[in-house]
Design an enzyme around this catalytic site. Structure first.
Site, PDB file in Angstrom:
ATOM      1  CB  CYS A   1      -0.874  -0.023   1.254  1.00  0.00           C
ATOM      2  SG  CYS A   1      -1.943   1.416   1.404  1.00  0.00           S
TER       3      CYS A   1
ATOM      4  CG  HIS B   1      -5.830  -2.432  -0.819  1.00  0.00           C
ATOM      5  ND1 HIS B   1      -4.716  -3.052  -0.276  1.00  0.00           N
ATOM      6  CD2 HIS B   1      -5.573  -1.098  -0.742  1.00  0.00           C
ATOM      7  CE1 HIS B   1      -3.856  -2.116   0.116  1.00  0.00           C
ATOM      8  NE2 HIS B   1      -4.348  -0.928  -0.162  1.00  0.00           N
ATOM      9  CD  GLU B   2      -6.886   1.180  -3.605  1.00  0.00           C
ATOM     10  OE1 GLU B   2      -6.855   2.156  -2.829  1.00  0.00           O
ATOM     11  OE2 GLU B   2      -5.873   0.500  -3.857  1.00  0.00           O
TER      12      GLU B   2
ATOM     13  CG  HIS C   1      -7.207   2.761   1.528  1.00  0.00           C
ATOM     14  ND1 HIS C   1      -6.343   2.981   2.567  1.00  0.00           N
ATOM     15  CD2 HIS C   1      -6.479   2.133   0.570  1.00  0.00           C
ATOM     16  CE1 HIS C   1      -5.139   2.503   2.247  1.00  0.00           C
ATOM     17  NE2 HIS C   1      -5.203   1.976   1.045  1.00  0.00           N
TER      18      HIS C   1
HETATM   19 NI    NI Z   1      -3.639   1.048  -0.059  1.00  0.00          NI
END
Ligand code: NI
Length: 180
Positions: A96, A138-139, A142
């Site tokens: 990341c 994953h995004e 966030h």
């Molecule tokens: Ni990331």
């Protein structure tokens, strides 16, 4: 176009929940383009607005394999939402831009379907597998204040956070020296 500053863990802003975009306007399109430019420059394959200190639900991704001469395939999404995930799981070594130079295995659903708004404020549905499926999850994490290291053991996470703090301290000391 502008390069944006990427926040690194354990910056508390990375733990915040981003707010939905009401409509994809010219201002939002500009943020998407700046994020994409920042991501390519880093370089990375995905970036969430949270990582550049903008608490709006926006992500950009490009998982095209440059080494194999694949043309760029930018994905820009506002309000991305996981509407389906497979029972089948897949483990991928994730990294990341907000956790620079650390990589760990993370297990997630191997395929997923994501709904969101594209740069023209049109609803799109993306059915993803492989790296794109991992990256979308994953995004979206966030945007909810989650990092990939929140998916690994507390012990491993604490080691990484401690090392990141040390790296940042060294960086600060170095930039002080240059400021003479
Ligand atoms: Ni990331």
């Amino acid at each position: 176009m502008a390069l944006l500053k990427i926040l690194t863990a354990p910056d508390p802003r990375l733990k915040e929940k981003a707010l939905p975009v009401v409509e994809v306007t010219a201002e939002i399109r500009q943020i998407m383009d700046d994020m994409l430019e920042t991501m390519y420059d880093a370089p990375g394959v995905g970036l969430a607005a949270t990582q550049v200190g903008i608490l709006k639900r926006i992500i950009v991704i490009d998982v095209a394999d440059e080494k194999n001469d694949e043309p760029p395939a930018p994905v820009k999404l506002a309000n991305p939402e996981l509407i389906e995930t497979s029972k089948e799981l897949h483990t991928f070594e994730e990294g990341c831009l907000s956790v620079p130079s650390y990589y760990e295995d993370v297990t997630r659903p191997s395929t997923c379907t994501v709904k969101g708004l594209d740069e023209n404020n049109k609803e799109v549905i993306i059915k993803a597998e492989g790296l794109l499926a991992t990256c979308l999850q994953h995004e979206i994490d966030h945007l909810d204040g989650m990092l990939f290291i929140d998916h690994i053991s507390r012990l491993k996470r604490n080691v990484i956070i401690r090392k990141l703090k040390k790296d940042q301290k060294l960086d600060r000391e170095r930039s002080h020296n240059h400021a003479l």
